[in-house]
Enzyme design. Structure first.
Site, PDB file in Angstrom:
ATOM      1  N   SER A 105       0.843  -1.198   0.000  1.00 34.47           N
ATOM      2  CA  SER A 105       0.000   0.000   0.000  1.00 34.47           C
ATOM      3  C   SER A 105       0.881   1.253   0.000  1.00 34.47           C
ATOM      4  CB  SER A 105      -0.962  -0.056   1.192  1.00 34.47           C
ATOM      5  OG  SER A 105      -1.983   0.896   1.050  1.00 34.47           O
TER       6      SER A 105
ATOM      7  N   ASP B  47     -10.086  -5.612  -3.436  1.00 38.14           N
ATOM      8  CA  ASP B  47      -9.525  -4.582  -2.549  1.00 38.14           C
ATOM      9  C   ASP B  47     -10.420  -3.342  -2.574  1.00 38.14           C
ATOM     10  OD1 ASP B  47      -7.926  -2.407  -1.584  1.00 38.14           O
ATOM     11  OD2 ASP B  47      -6.097  -3.486  -2.133  1.00 38.14           O
TER      12      ASP B  47
ATOM     13  N   HIS C  12      -7.332  -6.008   0.806  1.00 37.72           N
ATOM     14  CA  HIS C  12      -6.162  -5.163   1.097  1.00 37.72           C
ATOM     15  C   HIS C  12      -5.392  -5.638   2.332  1.00 37.72           C
ATOM     16  CE1 HIS C  12      -4.113  -1.448   0.055  1.00 37.72           C
ATOM     17  NE2 HIS C  12      -4.098  -1.059   1.325  1.00 37.72           N
TER      18      HIS C  12
END
Lengths: 279, 279
Positions: free
Chosen positions: B148, B224, B257
């Site tokens: 991320s 995600d 995620h």
């Protein structure tokens, strides 16, 4: 019986999920985690490994930290992880980490103020498997494992219900709770002063007089700070010798009481259980 | 340069350790984690994979949840995990999770109140490797990966320093921070309103004009929640096409995620880096 899905995360082609349900044995709402391997989505009924966690843990520690999903996916084994005690505002508790919420010790409490909720033995042996087996694509083949207080729980539950489990294993279990501070404190509170009632929850007592055998694997770190005072694997080894119990006890040099230890050897335990679940 | 060991746990025959040290770049005390594989105890100098974590993380999330140690032990790779920002009472912060402590974005901040501490780019590129390579039995072979915000950091750092890294990978990276809410908010705060200064911290901008290539692997979950608004892997793919960059971008059906996603594919990333570190 209603059951509410509270999380769902894809993992190694299968799914980690958490559920809430009202437990009749514990008289409160409980959360548990389940890992369903990929083949459970293809209509296969997969066997289940129950994992019992240690003091202060919830259903999440093992799922987050043990790294069990990779091999469970490959072997086609579901993993079910209950919480370590009843929980909630109306549930008795204690200020210390080793009694009350987070410290159910997998017993059926008989003493006040614990006896209205603290029936983790019944929950793990009966209620949870019944719920799991009627809800998910799993078979009635079961194995059980756990860590520390949960290793104690796994050994006691398998020793008392040999017909229900194909195999049992433990990491760093409390092997003889009648003779260590953690166990004595918990058993005094939950079961009362009569030590006769403690024997049914003591793995070394049960193993010493076992006549039906569930194959057992135990790993213990030699660098574990709780080894000498609380865990005492030598007492379990002596009990196994007395009844010729099929126990494999391994001492692992340098490993401590943490999930780093569990992660390092969980694959061995999964393969051990798979061999018995599929045998 | 003093460095203080704050934890040590045996793991897959090697060691997870945490250290505190005073960082000159960040002007505060920082903690980092290192996993040393078993062969690092035998006098071998092992290569290092740097892992950059995402928003809200510390040095612990990856170490606890990614399950990377098993294969890192087998491949003989050390893993170093810095924190995600400077920390402490004297360090500027923000009430939101996506700015300030826990959200350093791997940039050198030029704006008040951030510029006296927020130099994560210098810390990760220069200071931390210098410390690691002078303290532990590691070689100067490096790879870098992250998740991320840390995927953004890994890509930017490798693209700007191709001579320093054998390979780069990312899970769910913020690929084009100039064009997403997380990135715009952070860059406005740390770098100011002049968008020209943002280009040096934008992986898609850097990849589009790259002439020196670090082999790159990116995994992105199709389930995600941040995919469309924040992550935008299609913009990185377009940039790679423009410069014929050796980027392997994989979309993984159903994954979100979380660290469940990272754990599911970390072995692929470790093998990818091992091939380049040992090549």
């Amino acid at each position: 019986m209603t059951i509410e899905n509270v999380s769902s995360n894809k993992s190694f082609g299968g799914w980690n999920k958490q559920y809430n349900h009202y437990s009749e044995s514990l008289n409160c709402t409980m959360r548990f985690a389940i890992y369903l391997p990929p083949n459970a989505s293809n209509g296969d009924k997969v066997p289940v490994l129950y994992w019992l966690s240690g003091l202060t843990c919830t259903d999440e520690n093992f799922i987050h930290k043990a790294g069990a999903q990779r091999l469970a996916a490959e072997l086609g084994i579901a993993i079910v992880v209950p919480d370590t005690s009843p929980r909630g505002e109306g549930v008795a508790d204690d200020d210390n980490y080793d009694l009350g919420q987070g410290a159910g010790f997998y017993v059926n409490a008989t003493q006040e103020p614990w006896s209205s909720h603290y029936h983790m033995y019944d929950y793990v042996v009966d209620e949870l498997p019944r719920l799991v087996e009627s809800t998910f694509p799993v078979s009635d083949k079961r194995a059980i494992s756990g860590h520390s207080m949960g290793g104690h729980g796994a050994l006691v539950i398998a020793l008392r219900n040999p017909e229900r489990y194909a195999s049992v294993s433990a990491f760093s279990p409390i092997t003889n709770p009648m003779n260590c501070p953690w166990g004595q404190k918990a058993f005094n509170a939950y079961l009362g002063k009569d030590r006769e009632s403690w024997r049914e929850y003591d793995a070394s007592e049960l193993m010493r007089r076992a006549t039906q055998f569930v194959p057992a694997l135990v790993d213990q770190g030699e660098g574990d700070d709780f080894l000498v005072e609380q865990l005492k694997p030598e007492l379990l080894a002596a009990a196994a010798e007395a009844s010729a119990y099929p126990l494999e006890l391994r001492l692992q040099e340098g490993y401590d009481h943490s999930y780093y230890f569990i992660a390092s050897f969980i694959d061995d335990h999964l393969r051990f259980h798979a061999a018995h679940l599929n045998g």
